[in-house]
Enzyme design. Structure first.
Site, mmCIF file in Angstrom:
data_model
loop_
_atom_site.group_PDB
_atom_site.id
_atom_site.type_symbol
_atom_site.label_atom_id
_atom_site.label_comp_id
_atom_site.label_asym_id
_atom_site.label_seq_id
_atom_site.Cartn_x
_atom_site.Cartn_y
_atom_site.Cartn_z
ATOM 1 C CE LYS A 127 -2.119 -0.804 3.610
ATOM 2 N NZ LYS A 127 -2.361 -1.443 4.742
ATOM 3 N NE ARG A 171 -4.360 -0.403 11.136
ATOM 4 C CZ ARG A 171 -3.377 0.211 10.490
ATOM 5 N NH1 ARG A 171 -3.560 1.389 9.968
ATOM 6 N NH2 ARG A 171 -2.216 -0.379 10.336
ATOM 7 N NE ARG A 226 7.027 -2.489 6.524
ATOM 8 C CZ ARG A 226 5.726 -2.246 6.690
ATOM 9 N NH1 ARG A 226 4.971 -1.907 5.657
ATOM 10 N NH2 ARG A 226 5.182 -2.362 7.882
ATOM 11 N NE ARG A 278 6.262 0.209 10.337
ATOM 12 C CZ ARG A 278 5.036 0.297 9.826
ATOM 13 N NH1 ARG A 278 4.860 0.842 8.637
ATOM 14 N NH2 ARG A 278 4.000 -0.141 10.491
ATOM 15 N NE ARG A 333 1.943 -3.788 12.274
ATOM 16 C CZ ARG A 333 3.074 -3.886 11.586
ATOM 17 N NH1 ARG A 333 4.085 -4.562 12.066
ATOM 18 N NH2 ARG A 333 3.186 -3.314 10.418
HETATM 19 P P1 AMP Z 1 0.623 1.439 9.625
HETATM 20 O O1 AMP Z 1 1.829 2.229 9.248
HETATM 21 O O2 AMP Z 1 -0.610 1.823 8.840
HETATM 22 O O3 AMP Z 1 0.855 -0.057 9.622
HETATM 23 O O4 AMP Z 1 0.275 1.838 11.138
HETATM 24 C C1 AMP Z 1 1.186 1.583 12.190
HETATM 25 C C2 AMP Z 1 0.445 1.504 13.522
HETATM 26 O O5 AMP Z 1 -0.219 2.748 13.789
HETATM 27 C C3 AMP Z 1 -0.667 0.461 13.576
HETATM 28 O O6 AMP Z 1 -0.179 -0.831 13.875
HETATM 29 C C4 AMP Z 1 -1.549 1.033 14.695
HETATM 30 O O7 AMP Z 1 -0.963 0.802 15.967
HETATM 31 C C5 AMP Z 1 -1.469 2.532 14.453
HETATM 32 N N1 AMP Z 1 -2.544 3.001 13.537
HETATM 33 C C6 AMP Z 1 -2.402 3.521 12.274
HETATM 34 N N2 AMP Z 1 -3.589 3.832 11.737
HETATM 35 C C7 AMP Z 1 -4.521 3.506 12.671
HETATM 36 C C8 AMP Z 1 -5.947 3.566 12.702
HETATM 37 N N3 AMP Z 1 -6.668 4.012 11.663
HETATM 38 N N4 AMP Z 1 -6.575 3.138 13.845
HETATM 39 C C9 AMP Z 1 -5.877 2.676 14.903
HETATM 40 N N5 AMP Z 1 -4.535 2.588 14.932
HETATM 41 C C10 AMP Z 1 -3.847 2.988 13.827
#
Ligand code: AMP
Length: 221
Positions: free
Chosen positions: A17, A93, A130, A162, A173
């Site tokens: 993505k 989400r 990654r 990360r 996750r």
């Molecule tokens: P991502 O980079 O999208 O994988 O987001 C990293 C982390 O940020 C996720 O594992 C969540 O802990 C938090 N996060 C990001 N977007 C959301 C969302 N829309 N709702 C809740 N937590 C989020």
């Protein structure tokens, strides 16, 4: 002039993505709004939100819906998003977030919701390899042959793994994605706004499929 777009990209972590959103954002000239990037910026800045979010993110959990909806509502009210649109990456989400977004975007509805589909076993190996630039978010794939410290080709920042790309956090996750985010796919399918795109293909091919899905979503909308 190419028209803007209002898009949501769903898909497992590691489905590609981030990479595709950067390309789509250039193509449609709209901001790429990644809630994960917004939270990581808050962590770097050490704000109150950042301190709380870091705890949740390191465990691979989800930040509360109310906080996330507030953040996104504020961001989507900025002139760039109002004027041309946006690509939402990582939001919504959960179903409550999707319902709140319906309300936020009622005046200017989303053109299409894309599910970038890559099977779980494939994203597991992608996520372990990654690496990400801490400063500009460019994604890289580790082969083990890199010289360290690894410097970003785009901005000169540090390229690192990360904190939430550890095997335990990745598994957690992906479980959460299945539990909380997959119901969204059904939510948008029922609204007739979903396009499922097979993400197992070279990046240029996936990009072509995505732009076609946006064009047909716009025509249908
Ligand atoms: P991502 O980079 O999208 O994988 O987001 C990293 C982390 O940020 C996720 O594992 C969540 O802990 C938090 N996060 C990001 N977007 C959301 C969302 N829309 N709702 C809740 N937590 C989020």
């Amino acid at each position: 002039m190419i028209p803007g777009a209002r898009l949501i990209l769903l898909g497992r972590q590691g489905a590609g993505k981030g990479t595709q959103c950067v390309r789509l954002s250039r193509h449609f000239v709209v901001p790429h709004i990644s809630t994960g990037d917004m939270l990581r910026a808050a962590v770097r800045e050490g704000t109150e939100l950042g301190v709380m979010a870091k705890r949740v993110m390191d465990e691979g959990g989800l930040v509360g819906d109310e906080i996330m909806v507030g953040l996104v509502r504020e961001r989507l009210s900025q002139p760039d998003a109002v004027g041309r649109g946006y690509i939402l990456d990582g939001f919504p989400r959960t179903v409550p977030q999707a319902m709140a977004l319906d309300d936020i975007s009622a005046d200017r509805p989303i053109d299409v919701v894309i599910d970038l589909d890559v099977p779980r076993d494939m994203v597991l190996s992608r996520l372990s390899a990654r690496r990400v630039c801490r400063d500009c978010g460019t994604n890289y794939v580790a082969t083990g042959a890199e010289t360290l410290p690894w410097i970003c080709e785009v901005c000169g920042g540090d390229v690192m793994q990360r904190d939430d790309d550890t095997p335990e956090a990745i598994t957690h996750r992906l479980d959460l994605y299945e539990e909380q985010t997959e119901p969204l796919i059904e939510y948008y399918r029922l609204q007739g706004r979903l396009a499922v795109i097979d993400g197992v293909a070279p990046p240029n091919e996936v990009f072509k499929r995505l732009t076609l899905a946006v064009e047909s979503g716009r025509r249908a909308g």
